[in-house]
Scaffold this motif. Structure first.
Motif, PDB file in Angstrom:
ATOM      1  N   GLN A  60       0.854  -1.141  -0.055  1.00  0.00           N
ATOM      2  CA  GLN A  60      -0.040   0.000  -0.094  1.00  0.00           C
ATOM      3  C   GLN A  60       0.912   1.291  -0.139  1.00  0.00           C
ATOM      4  O   GLN A  60       0.460   2.166  -0.701  1.00  0.00           O
ATOM      5  N   VAL A  61       2.053   1.191   0.804  1.00  0.00           N
ATOM      6  CA  VAL A  61       2.944   2.284   0.775  1.00  0.00           C
ATOM      7  C   VAL A  61       3.521   2.589  -0.584  1.00  0.00           C
ATOM      8  O   VAL A  61       3.386   3.707  -1.138  1.00  0.00           O
ATOM      9  N   ALA A  65       2.825   5.901  -3.170  1.00  0.00           N
ATOM     10  CA  ALA A  65       3.617   6.676  -3.477  1.00  0.00           C
ATOM     11  C   ALA A  65       3.725   6.876  -5.373  1.00  0.00           C
ATOM     12  O   ALA A  65       3.763   7.976  -5.685  1.00  0.00           O
ATOM     13  N   GLY A  66       3.323   5.733  -5.975  1.00  0.00           N
ATOM     14  CA  GLY A  66       3.000   5.848  -7.281  1.00  0.00           C
ATOM     15  C   GLY A  66       1.937   6.727  -7.460  1.00  0.00           C
ATOM     16  O   GLY A  66       1.995   7.790  -8.318  1.00  0.00           O
ATOM     17  N   VAL A  67       0.951   6.701  -6.710  1.00  0.00           N
ATOM     18  CA  VAL A  67      -0.338   7.716  -7.171  1.00  0.00           C
ATOM     19  C   VAL A  67      -0.321   9.148  -6.652  1.00  0.00           C
ATOM     20  O   VAL A  67      -0.405   9.910  -7.426  1.00  0.00           O
ATOM     21  N   ARG A  68       0.399   9.027  -5.579  1.00  0.00           N
ATOM     22  CA  ARG A  68       0.918  10.583  -5.213  1.00  0.00           C
ATOM     23  C   ARG A  68       2.019  11.442  -6.032  1.00  0.00           C
ATOM     24  O   ARG A  68       2.120  12.469  -6.189  1.00  0.00           O
ATOM     25  N   SER A  69       2.784  10.375  -6.800  1.00  0.00           N
ATOM     26  CA  SER A  69       3.923  11.130  -7.418  1.00  0.00           C
ATOM     27  C   SER A  69       3.386  11.492  -8.887  1.00  0.00           C
ATOM     28  O   SER A  69       4.412  12.219  -9.611  1.00  0.00           O
ATOM     29  N   VAL A  70       2.282  11.224  -9.426  1.00  0.00           N
ATOM     30  CA  VAL A  70       1.761  11.655 -10.944  1.00  0.00           C
ATOM     31  C   VAL A  70       1.170  13.015 -10.695  1.00  0.00           C
ATOM     32  O   VAL A  70       0.694  13.541  -9.530  1.00  0.00           O
ATOM     33  N   SER A  71       1.081  13.714 -11.580  1.00  0.00           N
ATOM     34  CA  SER A  71       0.305  15.048 -11.861  1.00  0.00           C
ATOM     35  C   SER A  71      -0.917  14.918 -11.561  1.00  0.00           C
ATOM     36  O   SER A  71      -1.615  13.964 -11.810  1.00  0.00           O
ATOM     37  N   ARG A  72      -1.633  16.244 -11.338  1.00  0.00           N
ATOM     38  CA  ARG A  72      -3.114  16.159 -10.927  1.00  0.00           C
ATOM     39  C   ARG A  72      -3.987  15.568 -11.977  1.00  0.00           C
ATOM     40  O   ARG A  72      -5.148  15.163 -11.825  1.00  0.00           O
ATOM     41  N   GLU A  73      -3.625  15.691 -13.284  1.00  0.00           N
ATOM     42  CA  GLU A  73      -4.343  15.441 -14.244  1.00  0.00           C
ATOM     43  C   GLU A  73      -4.574  13.774 -14.272  1.00  0.00           C
ATOM     44  O   GLU A  73      -5.368  13.480 -15.165  1.00  0.00           O
ATOM     45  N   HIS A  74      -3.560  13.111 -13.845  1.00  0.00           N
ATOM     46  CA  HIS A  74      -3.712  11.748 -14.062  1.00  0.00           C
ATOM     47  C   HIS A  74      -3.691  10.953 -12.784  1.00  0.00           C
ATOM     48  O   HIS A  74      -3.585   9.710 -12.653  1.00  0.00           O
ATOM     49  N   VAL A  75      -4.256  11.610 -11.529  1.00  0.00           N
ATOM     50  CA  VAL A  75      -4.368  11.031 -10.402  1.00  0.00           C
ATOM     51  C   VAL A  75      -5.272   9.867 -10.299  1.00  0.00           C
ATOM     52  O   VAL A  75      -5.275   8.723  -9.686  1.00  0.00           O
ATOM     53  N   ILE A  76      -6.494  10.070 -11.202  1.00  0.00           N
ATOM     54  CA  ILE A  76      -7.486   8.932 -11.036  1.00  0.00           C
ATOM     55  C   ILE A  76      -7.322   7.772 -11.632  1.00  0.00           C
ATOM     56  O   ILE A  76      -7.365   6.764 -11.562  1.00  0.00           O
ATOM     57  N   SER A  77      -6.203   7.950 -12.885  1.00  0.00           N
ATOM     58  CA  SER A  77      -5.815   6.894 -13.832  1.00  0.00           C
ATOM     59  C   SER A  77      -4.936   6.073 -12.801  1.00  0.00           C
ATOM     60  O   SER A  77      -4.855   4.776 -12.914  1.00  0.00           O
ATOM     61  N   ALA A  78      -3.891   6.885 -12.194  1.00  0.00           N
ATOM     62  CA  ALA A  78      -3.103   6.136 -11.118  1.00  0.00           C
ATOM     63  C   ALA A  78      -3.847   5.397 -10.145  1.00  0.00           C
ATOM     64  O   ALA A  78      -3.252   4.168  -9.756  1.00  0.00           O
ATOM     65  N   TRP A  79      -4.709   6.203  -9.411  1.00  0.00           N
ATOM     66  CA  TRP A  79      -5.517   5.622  -8.563  1.00  0.00           C
ATOM     67  C   TRP A  79      -6.278   4.196  -9.005  1.00  0.00           C
ATOM     68  O   TRP A  79      -6.250   3.163  -8.171  1.00  0.00           O
ATOM     69  N   MET A  80      -6.752   4.310 -10.215  1.00  0.00           N
ATOM     70  CA  MET A  80      -7.443   2.899 -10.716  1.00  0.00           C
ATOM     71  C   MET A  80      -6.317   1.951 -11.047  1.00  0.00           C
ATOM     72  O   MET A  80      -6.630   0.879 -10.844  1.00  0.00           O
ATOM     73  N   GLY A  82      -3.653   1.793  -9.302  1.00  0.00           N
ATOM     74  CA  GLY A  82      -3.247   1.042  -7.699  1.00  0.00           C
ATOM     75  C   GLY A  82      -4.451  -0.024  -7.444  1.00  0.00           C
ATOM     76  O   GLY A  82      -3.865  -1.068  -6.651  1.00  0.00           O
ATOM     77  N   THR A  83      -5.538   0.273  -7.732  1.00  0.00           N
ATOM     78  CA  THR A  83      -6.595  -0.561  -7.384  1.00  0.00           C
ATOM     79  C   THR A  83      -6.468  -1.876  -8.160  1.00  0.00           C
ATOM     80  O   THR A  83      -6.550  -2.983  -7.613  1.00  0.00           O
ATOM     81  N   LEU A  84      -6.032  -1.808  -9.416  1.00  0.00           N
ATOM     82  CA  LEU A  84      -5.733  -3.110 -10.175  1.00  0.00           C
ATOM     83  C   LEU A  84      -4.473  -3.882  -9.240  1.00  0.00           C
ATOM     84  O   LEU A  84      -4.672  -4.963  -9.381  1.00  0.00           O
ATOM     85  N   VAL A  85      -3.648  -3.099  -9.068  1.00  0.00           N
ATOM     86  CA  VAL A  85      -2.515  -3.844  -8.289  1.00  0.00           C
ATOM     87  C   VAL A  85      -2.978  -4.494  -6.998  1.00  0.00           C
ATOM     88  O   VAL A  85      -2.186  -5.486  -6.862  1.00  0.00           O
ATOM     89  N   VAL A  88      -4.767  -7.616  -8.160  1.00  0.00           N
ATOM     90  CA  VAL A  88      -3.708  -8.780  -8.488  1.00  0.00           C
ATOM     91  C   VAL A  88      -2.971  -9.291  -7.254  1.00  0.00           C
ATOM     92  O   VAL A  88      -2.870 -10.624  -7.122  1.00  0.00           O
ATOM     93  N   ALA A  89      -2.639  -8.432  -6.339  1.00  0.00           N
ATOM     94  CA  ALA A  89      -2.007  -8.951  -5.137  1.00  0.00           C
ATOM     95  C   ALA A  89      -2.644  -9.522  -4.205  1.00  0.00           C
ATOM     96  O   ALA A  89      -2.399 -10.770  -3.997  1.00  0.00           O
ATOM     97  N   LEU A  90      -4.153  -9.302  -4.118  1.00  0.00           N
ATOM     98  CA  LEU A  90      -4.925 -10.284  -3.483  1.00  0.00           C
ATOM     99  C   LEU A  90      -5.179 -11.622  -4.111  1.00  0.00           C
ATOM    100  O   LEU A  90      -5.187 -12.656  -3.463  1.00  0.00           O
ATOM    101  N   VAL A  91      -5.057 -11.630  -5.281  1.00  0.00           N
ATOM    102  CA  VAL A  91      -5.199 -12.965  -6.110  1.00  0.00           C
ATOM    103  C   VAL A  91      -3.974 -13.908  -5.987  1.00  0.00           C
ATOM    104  O   VAL A  91      -4.132 -14.790  -5.854  1.00  0.00           O
TER     105      VAL A  91
END
Length: 130
Positions: A60-61, A65-80, A82-85, A88-91
């Motif tokens: 999660q950290v 960090a990955g989501v927080r490091s992207v520009s504001r315009e791409h934060v939703i894409s990065a968050w999605m 992260g959700t995919l990651v 996949v980690a749970l599976v």
């Protein structure tokens, strides 16, 4: 028409947010782990809870960090992403780690999912860049 360049995120603000997330995440992981330990009292189940916490928090950290490091315009894409990651980690955790370490599957999967969920709830509080 002039193209709009993304606003770069400063490394110091990202590092500070990641450190705060790690601190809040450690507290949340401890609280969730203690609550799960009240429900799962066996030694093997508690071992599964500890292992789940030790995998979920760094995952999660890193995701934060990955989501927080992207520009504001791409934060939703990065968050999605992260959700995919996390999914996949749970599976992978369910199919490989639980079997490889001979963990009780119920306690292992419930605790890992609970840690991921609790830590995901903290993320939006620290994504604000103001």
């Amino acid at each position: 028409m002039a193209s709009r360049s993304p606003v770069l995120v400063s490394h110091s603000s990202t590092l500070g947010a990641v450190i705060r997330f790690a601190a809040f995440g450690a507290v949340a992981t401890l609280v969730v782990g203690l609550l799960l330990a009240m429900a799962y009292t066996g030694i093997a189940e508690r071992r599964a809870i500890i292992i789940g916490a030790c995998i979920a928090l760094p995952l999660q950290v890193a995701t934060f960090a990955g989501v927080r490091s992207v520009s504001r315009e791409h934060v939703i894409s990065a968050w999605m992403g992260g959700t995919l990651v996390r999914f996949v980690a749970l599976v992978v955790y369910g199919f490989l780690v639980v079997k490889a370490l001979a963990l009780p599957s119920g306690a292992a999967l419930v605790s890992f999912a609970a840690f991921l969920f609790a830590l995901t709830l903290i993320e939006p509080l620290l994504l604000n860049r103001s």
